[in-house]
Design a protein around this motif. Sequence first.
Motif, PDB file in Angstrom:
ATOM      1  N   LEU B  43      -4.401 -18.045 -15.808  1.00 28.21           N
ATOM      2  CA  LEU B  43      -4.474 -19.476 -15.543  1.00 28.21           C
ATOM      3  C   LEU B  43      -5.142 -19.674 -14.186  1.00 28.21           C
ATOM      4  CD1 LEU B  43      -1.766 -22.219 -16.032  1.00 28.21           C
ATOM      5  CD2 LEU B  43      -3.037 -22.084 -13.905  1.00 28.21           C
ATOM      6  N   PHE B  44      -6.224 -20.446 -14.158  1.00 26.82           N
ATOM      7  CA  PHE B  44      -6.848 -20.854 -12.905  1.00 26.82           C
ATOM      8  C   PHE B  44      -6.591 -22.334 -12.717  1.00 26.82           C
ATOM      9  CE2 PHE B  44      -9.613 -21.331  -9.402  1.00 26.82           C
ATOM     10  CZ  PHE B  44     -10.296 -22.520  -9.580  1.00 26.82           C
ATOM     11  N   SER B  45      -6.144 -22.700 -11.509  1.00 30.19           N
ATOM     12  CA  SER B  45      -5.978 -24.107 -11.182  1.00 30.19           C
ATOM     13  C   SER B  45      -6.824 -24.407  -9.956  1.00 30.19           C
ATOM     14  CB  SER B  45      -4.507 -24.414 -10.897  1.00 30.19           C
ATOM     15  OG  SER B  45      -4.368 -25.732 -10.386  1.00 30.19           O
ATOM     16  N   TRP B  84     -16.042 -13.165 -25.365  1.00 29.65           N
ATOM     17  CA  TRP B  84     -14.982 -12.204 -25.054  1.00 29.65           C
ATOM     18  C   TRP B  84     -13.960 -12.050 -26.177  1.00 29.65           C
ATOM     19  CZ3 TRP B  84     -17.241 -14.804 -20.952  1.00 29.65           C
ATOM     20  CH2 TRP B  84     -17.689 -13.999 -19.873  1.00 29.65           C
ATOM     21  N   GLN B  85     -14.180 -12.727 -27.285  1.00 36.88           N
ATOM     22  CA  GLN B  85     -13.231 -12.653 -28.404  1.00 36.88           C
ATOM     23  C   GLN B  85     -11.824 -13.019 -27.925  1.00 36.88           C
ATOM     24  OE1 GLN B  85     -14.130 -11.858 -31.883  1.00 36.88           O
ATOM     25  NE2 GLN B  85     -15.891 -12.655 -30.775  1.00 36.88           N
ATOM     26  N   LEU B  86     -11.719 -14.156 -27.298  1.00 40.34           N
ATOM     27  CA  LEU B  86     -10.451 -14.598 -26.729  1.00 40.34           C
ATOM     28  C   LEU B  86      -9.509 -15.089 -27.815  1.00 40.34           C
ATOM     29  CD1 LEU B  86     -11.929 -16.677 -23.749  1.00 40.34           C
ATOM     30  CD2 LEU B  86     -10.985 -14.354 -23.650  1.00 40.34           C
ATOM     31  N   VAL B 106      -8.075 -27.064 -14.671  1.00 36.28           N
ATOM     32  CA  VAL B 106      -7.301 -25.890 -15.084  1.00 36.28           C
ATOM     33  C   VAL B 106      -8.070 -25.163 -16.194  1.00 36.28           C
ATOM     34  CG1 VAL B 106      -5.199 -25.140 -16.270  1.00 36.28           C
ATOM     35  CG2 VAL B 106      -5.061 -26.835 -14.454  1.00 36.28           C
ATOM     36  N   VAL B 107      -8.114 -23.836 -16.065  1.00 39.52           N
ATOM     37  CA  VAL B 107      -8.713 -23.003 -17.124  1.00 39.52           C
ATOM     38  C   VAL B 107      -7.684 -21.947 -17.498  1.00 39.52           C
ATOM     39  CG1 VAL B 107     -10.586 -21.432 -17.757  1.00 39.52           C
ATOM     40  CG2 VAL B 107     -11.028 -23.321 -16.175  1.00 39.52           C
ATOM     41  N   VAL B 108      -7.412 -21.833 -18.783  1.00 47.21           N
ATOM     42  CA  VAL B 108      -6.491 -20.798 -19.274  1.00 47.21           C
ATOM     43  C   VAL B 108      -7.223 -19.960 -20.315  1.00 47.21           C
ATOM     44  CG1 VAL B 108      -4.312 -20.335 -20.470  1.00 47.21           C
ATOM     45  CG2 VAL B 108      -4.470 -22.249 -18.862  1.00 47.21           C
ATOM     46  N   THR B 109      -7.119 -18.644 -20.163  1.00 44.32           N
ATOM     47  CA  THR B 109      -7.763 -17.728 -21.120  1.00 44.32           C
ATOM     48  C   THR B 109      -6.763 -16.648 -21.523  1.00 44.32           C
ATOM     49  OG1 THR B 109      -8.646 -16.561 -19.188  1.00 44.32           O
ATOM     50  CG2 THR B 109     -10.166 -17.998 -20.371  1.00 44.32           C
ATOM     51  N   ALA B 117      -9.646 -11.385 -19.888  1.00 43.20           N
ATOM     52  CA  ALA B 117      -9.084 -12.720 -19.621  1.00 43.20           C
ATOM     53  C   ALA B 117      -9.566 -13.241 -18.258  1.00 43.20           C
ATOM     54  CB  ALA B 117      -7.560 -12.685 -19.671  1.00 43.20           C
ATOM     55  N   TYR B 118      -9.605 -12.372 -17.252  1.00 44.92           N
ATOM     56  CA  TYR B 118     -10.093 -12.761 -15.921  1.00 44.92           C
ATOM     57  C   TYR B 118     -11.581 -13.096 -15.963  1.00 44.92           C
ATOM     58  CZ  TYR B 118      -6.033 -11.639 -12.968  1.00 44.92           C
ATOM     59  OH  TYR B 118      -4.808 -11.640 -12.353  1.00 44.92           O
ATOM     60  N   GLU B 119     -12.362 -12.213 -16.594  1.00 42.70           N
ATOM     61  CA  GLU B 119     -13.822 -12.423 -16.633  1.00 42.70           C
ATOM     62  C   GLU B 119     -14.157 -13.739 -17.338  1.00 42.70           C
ATOM     63  OE1 GLU B 119     -15.374  -8.979 -18.615  1.00 42.70           O
ATOM     64  OE2 GLU B 119     -15.217  -7.703 -16.835  1.00 42.70           O
ATOM     65  N   ALA B 120     -13.519 -13.961 -18.466  1.00 45.31           N
ATOM     66  CA  ALA B 120     -13.796 -15.177 -19.238  1.00 45.31           C
ATOM     67  C   ALA B 120     -13.371 -16.429 -18.471  1.00 45.31           C
ATOM     68  CB  ALA B 120     -13.054 -15.115 -20.580  1.00 45.31           C
ATOM     69  N   ASN B 121     -12.275 -16.322 -17.760  1.00 44.72           N
ATOM     70  CA  ASN B 121     -11.786 -17.460 -16.989  1.00 44.72           C
ATOM     71  C   ASN B 121     -12.793 -17.850 -15.919  1.00 44.72           C
ATOM     72  OD1 ASN B 121     -10.010 -19.054 -15.061  1.00 44.72           O
ATOM     73  ND2 ASN B 121      -8.562 -18.594 -16.701  1.00 44.72           N
ATOM     74  N   LYS B 122     -13.300 -16.858 -15.206  1.00 50.80           N
ATOM     75  CA  LYS B 122     -14.306 -17.121 -14.157  1.00 50.80           C
ATOM     76  C   LYS B 122     -15.582 -17.695 -14.777  1.00 50.80           C
ATOM     77  CE  LYS B 122     -16.645 -14.986 -10.217  1.00 50.80           C
ATOM     78  NZ  LYS B 122     -17.951 -15.598 -10.489  1.00 50.80           N
TER      79      LYS B 122
END
Lengths: 80, 154
Positions: B43-45, B84-86, B106-109, B117-122
């Motif tokens: 989760l990125f806020s 990323w096949q999330l 907010v981004v949640v992956t 999950a980190y790469e896709a979020n960024k």
Amino acid sequence: MKTLYIQSFAGLKKYFGPTLEINAEVSSVGDLLKLLCERYPESSALLKASRVALNDIILSNDYNLNNHETIALLPPSSGG
Amino acid sequence: MKPLRYSPPPAEDNKLAYLVENDIDLLGIMQKAHHPKAGGIVLFSGEVRNHHNEKHVTHLEYEVYIPLAEKMIQMIVSDAKEKWQLHFAHCTHRIGIVSICESAVVVVTAHAHRKEAYEANKYIIDRVKHEVPIWKNEFYEDGSSLWGGNCHCH
């Protein structure tokens, strides 16, 4: 002669206001941008970095404008 | 010419909004992100801080070009899901006034592994910031304000 409605956002509102009606002999988006730069020279740097949209479509400079279209001027994004 | 007013789409079961005027429901998004195959949820806020360029910030106000913004956020999230096949991905952005310490975006992956999950979020937040027609107006303690616009990718 066309009547066009310009909707501006963020920093561009300083030059054009949130909405602006233009009556001019313009064919394309490129013509319109050139006209706006001529009439509002202080806007030109930001305008040249901006995208132009018609509803949910980003327009290229060679898009031929139709009478009474509402065009949105979108400066570089600053969300997030 | 009438100003564009934001009207949220009708509520649907399990449908998360891309643009909201009120507080972002971080917990609500997280609850939907859990997946039996997802070992990592990120989760990125993006929050409003009280300083920028040595000036004291009081709040931000976000403006949005609605016809394109939702469509573009949806497309960026969809691109990330495919790349990323999330198991889950979503992004919600606030519009209007956002105060200090509040979430503006907010981004949640969710993926089997945290690396993806980190790469896709960024990827999602970087693209949202660069591409989506949303703008922040930053208000300062001295009463002045300044539009953002640091992205010149296009």
